[in-house]
Scaffold this motif. Structure first.
Motif, mmCIF file in Angstrom:
data_model
loop_
_atom_site.group_PDB
_atom_site.id
_atom_site.type_symbol
_atom_site.label_atom_id
_atom_site.label_comp_id
_atom_site.label_asym_id
_atom_site.label_seq_id
_atom_site.Cartn_x
_atom_site.Cartn_y
_atom_site.Cartn_z
ATOM 1 N N UNK A 111 0.823 -1.342 0.097
ATOM 2 C CA UNK A 111 0.097 0.078 -0.033
ATOM 3 C C UNK A 111 0.825 1.128 -0.031
ATOM 4 N N UNK A 112 2.074 1.432 0.711
ATOM 5 C CA UNK A 112 2.737 2.327 0.958
ATOM 6 C C UNK A 112 3.458 2.784 -0.301
ATOM 7 N N UNK A 113 4.088 1.746 -1.012
ATOM 8 C CA UNK A 113 4.818 1.851 -2.185
ATOM 9 C C UNK A 113 4.009 2.318 -3.335
ATOM 10 N N UNK A 114 2.796 1.538 -3.552
ATOM 11 C CA UNK A 114 2.043 1.730 -4.832
ATOM 12 C C UNK A 114 1.053 2.714 -4.710
ATOM 13 N N UNK A 115 0.383 3.123 -3.551
ATOM 14 C CA UNK A 115 -0.899 3.986 -3.411
ATOM 15 C C UNK A 115 -0.266 5.116 -2.734
ATOM 16 N N UNK A 116 0.552 5.258 -1.737
ATOM 17 C CA UNK A 116 1.083 6.553 -1.416
ATOM 18 C C UNK A 116 1.998 7.248 -2.178
ATOM 19 N N UNK A 118 2.943 5.925 -5.087
ATOM 20 C CA UNK A 118 2.522 5.540 -6.414
ATOM 21 C C UNK A 118 3.652 5.361 -7.467
ATOM 22 N N UNK A 119 4.552 4.217 -6.893
ATOM 23 C CA UNK A 119 5.339 3.769 -7.512
ATOM 24 C C UNK A 119 4.654 2.647 -8.560
ATOM 25 N N UNK A 120 5.202 2.668 -9.879
ATOM 26 C CA UNK A 120 4.657 1.776 -10.878
ATOM 27 C C UNK A 120 4.694 0.314 -10.404
ATOM 28 N N UNK A 121 3.566 -0.384 -10.184
ATOM 29 C CA UNK A 121 3.552 -1.720 -9.893
ATOM 30 C C UNK A 121 4.380 -2.705 -10.855
ATOM 31 N N UNK A 122 4.223 -2.547 -12.164
ATOM 32 C CA UNK A 122 4.932 -3.543 -12.934
ATOM 33 C C UNK A 122 6.502 -3.399 -12.645
ATOM 34 N N UNK A 123 6.916 -2.450 -12.119
ATOM 35 C CA UNK A 123 8.363 -2.335 -12.019
ATOM 36 C C UNK A 123 8.812 -3.102 -10.561
ATOM 37 N N UNK A 124 7.944 -3.655 -9.906
ATOM 38 C CA UNK A 124 8.458 -4.262 -8.429
ATOM 39 C C UNK A 124 8.402 -5.747 -8.537
ATOM 40 N N UNK A 125 9.381 -6.407 -7.806
ATOM 41 C CA UNK A 125 9.434 -7.820 -7.653
ATOM 42 C C UNK A 125 9.666 -8.179 -6.428
ATOM 43 N N UNK A 126 9.144 -9.333 -6.225
ATOM 44 C CA UNK A 126 8.892 -10.042 -4.723
ATOM 45 C C UNK A 126 9.872 -11.136 -4.572
ATOM 46 N N UNK A 127 10.399 -11.501 -3.631
ATOM 47 C CA UNK A 127 11.217 -12.603 -3.312
ATOM 48 C C UNK A 127 10.807 -13.207 -2.038
ATOM 49 N N UNK A 128 10.658 -14.578 -1.921
ATOM 50 C CA UNK A 128 10.052 -15.009 -0.514
ATOM 51 C C UNK A 128 11.147 -16.336 -0.504
#
Length: 876
Positions: A111-116, A118-128
């Motif tokens: 929420x903070x990164x993409x809504x507050x 407004x970083x482009x979602x397509x540029x983000x990757x997640x590792x688990x």
């Protein structure tokens, strides 16, 4: 958004999620033997994760200043060379202590990164975490499912234990983590290679920005993982990287975090940033290192020759080296940047603003000192080249290491200077010496700690300190113990349910004591504070650790230490009264022998000022002021009482206030103190001097030590009076004797010079002809001035000569060499080079110009060999 706006927005977001905003802990850590510096945002919450203390708030958020320059997390060599590594950096974090867990942490981060922001979602990757068979850990499918609800599955990547299982150290709290990475490349590059293929591949534009750690295990010393009683969330987002993303820059250094500093460096050095690669690196290194050093000093850590102070000195010297080597600055530069940094960050980190004058003075003095060392190192380097010029042009690894170890020359600086002279370095030899030094350091510091053995109670149980009221405690139980094996010895650490032993902290040393268990008695050699635990150091365990024991503190040591500690408070107040309110404590050591007190002040104390401080303290002692001790006082209330808080100390919400007259001395302090000031007896200052720019140090003593100090000086005066046959004005008699001695010495020196000049003709007549050169070499009576006068007298009447004059003075040897101008030019003989060779024979060194040079040494027996050495060089 500016960097300030970004930091504020992060804190505000998590405050809206019911997180309590806590201030940054000091960057320099105390009372934790495993860490010198805060190197991660979680450090100040370590005790909560270890279950050594309870959380005051279930949710917190902060911006934490961190430093990574040593140990496992060491980014020093990468700083300035890439776009995103730093020594000092800020870590933005949100924390849950047994409250929310993976679901909320993941949802709020997204929420903070993409809504507050407004970083482009397509540029983000997640590792688990992808699991680990060696530890018996499964894939973190729980985190995967939470992420799958927010992002497409092709954006989620399973990571290894190395990348996605976070551990505090070899032992302690740990757990799987989930990282958020961002792809900052242009569209063309993204189409060529998918961002997921570059995650964790050290690509400069595909970088991690946030790590969500789910702490749920404890790693034991034997390697086993056991579940923690509560699960915690620990997140860390690199502030400088986040600013880079939001300001659309290719480098952290191009953001408004660093650019004001970079612009000022370029203005001061007349350099245009972006013109040359090596100079750009130098500018970035200076900007980065200035931040680290300034924040460390603001937190109370001065540059020094050991431990944390040595690390800070090394960082500052690295900045000075880069400025000297690449930006051609041979005058102090770094201190000039402090004002820019304070303007940038002083509002948020207020101690940076409060300590700005001290920071500038300390850095400037350190710079000036190291530049002198650099010049000395360069002279030694040039002498080495002169001495080995006829051999193959390779600098031995041993000498390159000596420059590194003694003069602070990094190997790349030595390599740069060598290449300019057409030389190379024996890198294999250098690495051999460097590794040997590291090995010695590792062996000296190595400790093997067994897991704690629980004897009574629970792992979360803490000691209760009852030593303010009593020096003996009966029916004490051992809560836990562990064995510690170091390079020097084997000992044990004990934690009791109650203890009268004071643990070393706040400058006061720990108590010694004795344990009584039945017929057995065991010495407690020291008492330390480790992660808020009171740890007692003993050489052996009680035969039955489960049996109740008695602890008796060393009363004499405690009494004398307490006297010195209370006197330190009185002296601090007296210094403010005599010198001014700018006086602030910068460090202290209090033991049974004496007290050492470091404080901010910018000039040497006069004898009158020292006497005034002594008089004030002794007057307060005679008043027998009763101690006013208040425990568990709210911090705000303590400050309102006028209590002095020390920079660099981390205080809790409730503190202990020690007062000796509310109009005189009110301080926050956890140490032991006298019940009334009269117990101190008397007070004397032993010495006062500088330890750094703007920092003075006083050593003082109390009670019988103060009396012994006074008696010693009284006896000395009596002895001097006896020597002068009890003259009434003894000071006048001593001054007259000193003046007479000075006058007599001048007459002796004059006679020696006249005697030496009288030997001029004899020396000229003794000249030998060597290869067409008149060589004069002789030992004379006199000193350096006599040799110099004689050399210039001979020069006035002799042509084409080399002169060597040797002498003994004050049990040491000296050499003077003169070469006439024509011989120097035509024969290539250089007085400075000759003196360096000859000085070795007298175990000394020196230097000078082509025509005249001098040297000193400690071995007068080598004088004849030194003269013969010059003679042989002429013959060669």
């Amino acid at each position: 958004m500016t960097s300030t706006q970004i930091r504020n927005s992060f804190l505000a977001f998590f405050e809206s999620k019911k997180h309590h905003i806590v201030p940054s802990a000091p960057m320099v850590i105390k009372n934790d033997p495993t860490l010198m510096f805060t190197n991660a945002g979680m450090n100040q919450f370590k005790d909560i994760f270890l279950a050594n203390s309870e959380a005051k708030f279930p949710r917190v958020t902060d911006a934490q200043k961190c430093l990574r320059v040593s140990g496992k997390h060491n980014d020093l060599e990468e700083v300035g060379r890439d776009t995103y590594h730093h020594t000092m950096f800020e870590m933005l974090g949100n924390w849950s202590f047994g409250d929310y867990f993976k679901k909320e942490a993941i949802a709020w981060a997204w929420e903070y990164l993409t809504k507050v922001l407004k970083i482009e979602k397509d540029d983000l990757y997640i590792t688990v975490f992808g699991g680990d068979t060696a530890d018996g850990l499964d894939v973190d499918s729980e985190a995967y499912e939470f992420w799958k609800a927010l992002v497409p599955e092709d954006k989620i990547i399973y990571g290894s234990k190395k990348d996605n299982f976070w551990e505090m150290g070899d032992t302690g709290p740990c757990g799987p983590c989930s990282e958020i990475h961002i792809d900052m490349r242009d569209q063309k590059a993204k189409e060529k290679i998918a961002g997921r293929d570059l995650v964790n591949e050290d690509h400069p534009e595909v970088i991690e920005i946030w790590n969500l750690v789910f702490i749920e295990f404890n790693r034991l010393a034997n390697g086993d993982l056991v579940p923690l009683p509560a699960k915690h969330v620990d997140t860390g987002m690199g502030f400088e990287r986040l600013v880079r993303v939001l300001q659309h820059k290719k480098s952290n250094y191009d953001t408004d975090v660093f650019m004001p500093l970079i612009i000022e460096i370029c203005r001061l050095t007349n350099y245009s940033y972006g013109s040359e690669k090596d100079k750009d690196i130098a500018v970035r290194v200076i900007a980065d290192h200035l931040r680290a050093v300034a924040f460390a000093i603001a937190d109370g850590q001065l540059p020094s020759n050991n431990k944390a102070g040595y690390v800070i000195r090394r960082i500052l010297r690295r900045a000075v080296r880069y400025a000297y080597t690449y930006l051609n600055t041979d005058e102090p530069l770094v201190h000039s940047l402090v004002a820019v940094l304070v303007k940038q960050m002083g509002d948020f980190y207020t101690n940076l603003n409060d300590q700005s004058e001290l920071i500038q003075k300390v850095i400037r003095e350190e710079e000036a000192s190291f530049l002198r060392t650099l010049h000395s190192g360069i002279q030694k380097y040039e002498a080495y080249l002169d001495a080995h010029n006829s051999q193959e042009k390779i600098i031995k690894g041993e000498f390159a290491f000596e420059l590194y170890d003694t003069f602070g020359f990094p190997i790349d600086l030595t390599a740069l200077m060598a290449s300019e002279n057409g030389w190379s370095i024996d890198m294999q030899g250098f690495e051999k010496h460097l590794e040997a030094q590291k090995s010695r350091s590792r062996q000296a510091a190595a400790k093997n700690l067994d897991d704690w053995v629980i004897v009574h109670g629970q792992p979360t149980d803490e000691s209760v300190f009852c030593g303010y009221e009593s020096l003996i405690e009966k029916n004490v139980r051992i809560l836990r113990y562990r064995k510690v094996v170091s390079a020097k010895n084997v000992h044990y650490q004990l934690v009791f349910d109650r203890t009268p032993c004071y643990a070393e902290s706040g400058g006061q040393v720990g108590d010694r004591a004795t344990i009584y268990s039945g017929e057995q008695s065991i010495a407690i050699e020291d008492t330390l504070k480790e992660n808020n635990l009171i740890v007692h150091i003993v050489p052996e365990l009680p035969k039955d650790p489960a049996k109740e024991i008695t602890i008796l503190v060393d009363e004499r040591k405690r009494l004398l230490t307490t006297n010195n500690h209370s006197a330190t408070h009185l002296m601090h107040a007296a210094l403010k009264q005599v010198l001014g309110d700018h006086v602030e404590q910068k460090g202290s050591l209090v033991n049974e022998e004496y007290m050492r007190f470091d404080f901010s002040h910018f000039s040497k104390m006069s004898q009158e000022e020292i006497r005034q401080v002594e008089q004030i303290v002794n007057a307060r002692i005679r008043e027998n002021i009763v101690l006013d001790e208040k425990r568990d006082v709210a911090m705000d209330e303590a400050i309102a009482m006028g209590a002095t808080a020390l920079f660099g100390e981390k205080y809790g919400d409730h503190v202990r206030v020690i007062t000796f007259n509310p109009e005189f001395s009110v301080e926050l302090c956890g140490g032991t103190h006298v019940q009334a000031s009269g117990q101190i007896g008397s007070f004397r200052i032993l010495s006062e001097g500088a330890i750094a720019a703007g920092i003075r140090r006083i050593e003082a003593c109390t009670a019988d030590k103060a009396e012994a100090f006074a008696d010693e000086h009284i006896d000395l005066v009596h002895d001097i009076k006896a020597v002068f046959k009890n003259q009434k004005d003894i000071l006048k008699a001593v001054k007259q004797m000193v003046q007479q001695n000075v006058q007599l010495q001048k007459e002796v020196d004059k006679l020696n010079r006249e005697k030496a000049l009288g030997a001029k003709d004899q020396l000229i007549n003794s000249a030998e002809i060597l290869n067409g050169i008149k060589f004069i070499g002789r030992k004379i009576e006199g000193d350096a001035q006599a040799a110099k006068d004689l050399a210039f007298a001979i020069k006035a009447v002799v042509d084409d000569f080399v002169l060597v004059l040797a002498y003994e003075a004050n049990e040491k040897a000296g050499l003077t060499i003169m070469v006439s101008e024509r011989i120097a030019e035509e024969k290539g003989l250089n007085a400075g080079k000759l003196i360096r060779e000859a000085a070795r024979e007298i175990k000394g060194g020196g230097g000078g110009q082509a025509h005249f040079a001098s040297a000193g040494g400690k071995d007068a027996s080598g004088i004849e060999a030194a003269i013969l050495k010059v003679k042989s060089l002429i013959q060669e």
